[in-house]
Design a protein around this motif. Structure first.
Motif, PDB file in Angstrom:
ATOM      1  N   ASP A  77      -1.302   3.461 -19.487  1.00 19.23           N
ATOM      2  CA  ASP A  77      -0.254   4.159 -20.019  1.00 19.23           C
ATOM      3  C   ASP A  77       0.871   3.208 -20.604  1.00 19.23           C
ATOM      4  N   ARG A  78       0.732   2.119 -19.810  1.00 12.72           N
ATOM      5  CA  ARG A  78       2.113   0.789 -20.263  1.00 12.72           C
ATOM      6  C   ARG A  78       1.229   0.054 -21.261  1.00 12.72           C
ATOM      7  N   PHE A  79       0.189  -0.103 -21.496  1.00 11.84           N
ATOM      8  CA  PHE A  79      -0.531  -0.932 -22.302  1.00 11.84           C
ATOM      9  C   PHE A  79      -1.837  -0.257 -23.242  1.00 11.84           C
ATOM     10  N   PRO A  80      -1.553   0.804 -24.115  1.00 11.25           N
ATOM     11  CA  PRO A  80      -2.332   1.602 -24.718  1.00 11.25           C
ATOM     12  C   PRO A  80      -3.407   0.881 -25.506  1.00 11.25           C
ATOM     13  N   PRO A  81      -4.608   1.338 -25.775  1.00 10.11           N
ATOM     14  CA  PRO A  81      -5.657   0.517 -26.237  1.00 10.11           C
ATOM     15  C   PRO A  81      -5.178   0.165 -27.682  1.00 10.11           C
ATOM     16  N   ASP A  82      -5.643  -0.773 -28.295  1.00 14.32           N
ATOM     17  CA  ASP A  82      -5.269  -1.497 -29.353  1.00 14.32           C
ATOM     18  C   ASP A  82      -3.892  -1.728 -29.829  1.00 14.32           C
ATOM     19  N   SER A  83      -2.801  -1.961 -28.860  1.00 11.16           N
ATOM     20  CA  SER A  83      -1.590  -2.346 -28.780  1.00 11.16           C
ATOM     21  C   SER A  83      -1.467  -3.643 -28.341  1.00 11.16           C
ATOM     22  N   LYS A  84      -0.381  -4.594 -28.898  1.00 10.35           N
ATOM     23  CA  LYS A  84      -0.265  -5.915 -28.648  1.00 10.35           C
ATOM     24  C   LYS A  84       1.068  -6.012 -27.701  1.00 10.35           C
TER      25      LYS A  84
ATOM     26  N   GLU B 237       0.823  -1.085   0.113  1.00 11.47           N
ATOM     27  CA  GLU B 237       0.034   0.031   0.179  1.00 11.47           C
ATOM     28  C   GLU B 237       0.824   1.267   0.159  1.00 11.47           C
ATOM     29  N   LEU B 238       2.095   0.914   0.361  1.00  8.21           N
ATOM     30  CA  LEU B 238       2.964   2.369   0.137  1.00  8.21           C
ATOM     31  C   LEU B 238       3.688   2.622  -1.294  1.00  8.21           C
ATOM     32  N   LEU B 239       3.458   1.884  -2.208  1.00  9.11           N
ATOM     33  CA  LEU B 239       3.864   1.650  -3.387  1.00  9.11           C
ATOM     34  C   LEU B 239       2.586   2.200  -4.287  1.00  9.11           C
ATOM     35  N   PRO B 240       2.992   2.703  -5.545  1.00 13.21           N
ATOM     36  CA  PRO B 240       1.870   2.998  -6.432  1.00 13.21           C
ATOM     37  C   PRO B 240       1.215   1.737  -7.002  1.00 13.21           C
ATOM     38  N   ASP B 241       0.023   1.936  -7.145  1.00 10.50           N
ATOM     39  CA  ASP B 241      -0.816   0.660  -7.762  1.00 10.50           C
ATOM     40  C   ASP B 241      -0.730   0.671  -9.094  1.00 10.50           C
ATOM     41  N   PRO B 242      -0.126  -0.510  -9.482  1.00  9.10           N
ATOM     42  CA  PRO B 242       0.117  -0.615 -11.064  1.00  9.10           C
ATOM     43  C   PRO B 242      -1.144  -0.453 -11.937  1.00  9.10           C
ATOM     44  N   TRP B 243      -2.421  -0.842 -11.410  1.00  9.41           N
ATOM     45  CA  TRP B 243      -3.504  -0.702 -12.046  1.00  9.41           C
ATOM     46  C   TRP B 243      -3.997   0.757 -12.584  1.00  9.41           C
ATOM     47  N   GLU B 244      -3.271   1.907 -11.932  1.00  8.39           N
ATOM     48  CA  GLU B 244      -3.455   2.963 -12.044  1.00  8.39           C
ATOM     49  C   GLU B 244      -2.847   3.432 -13.382  1.00  8.39           C
ATOM     50  N   THR B 245      -1.674   2.977 -13.767  1.00  8.30           N
ATOM     51  CA  THR B 245      -1.020   3.519 -14.960  1.00  8.30           C
ATOM     52  C   THR B 245      -1.053   2.162 -16.335  1.00  8.30           C
ATOM     53  N   VAL B 246      -1.934   1.368 -15.807  1.00  5.02           N
ATOM     54  CA  VAL B 246      -2.091   0.136 -16.860  1.00  5.02           C
ATOM     55  C   VAL B 246      -2.218   0.929 -18.431  1.00  5.02           C
TER      56      VAL B 246
END
Length: 86
Positions: free
Chosen positions: A79-86, A68-77
């Protein structure tokens, strides 16, 4: 947030001495990734900072969290995996 010392490791988590009371850092609250055993992350005697998730006065139990002290990876999903990317 509190600082404590790792007192004991078990298969399901770690007991943290908070200075007068022990708290349980469950294995599922250690990391957003997979942790098979707390020894992968912690050692007895380590001083760590954790977040108090729940405090039960009647049972004198403290639940702790490390992830809980770290950033939640789902908040940046997006950005890391843009729509329509593979």
């Amino acid at each position: 947030m509190v600082t404590g010392v790792v007192k004991n490791l078990t298969d399901y988590g770690a007991f943290i001495d908070l200075g007068g009371i022990d708290g349980l850092l469950h294995v599922s609250d250690m990391s957003y990734g997979r942790v098979n055993h707390p020894a992968e992350i912690l050692n007895v005697g380590d001083e760590i900072t954790v977040k108090i998730l729940k405090f039960d006065r009647e049972k004198e139990r403290v639940s702790l969290g490390l992830k809980e002290l770290l950033p939640d990876p789902w908040e940046t999903v997006a950005d890391r995996f843009p729509p329509d990317s593979k």
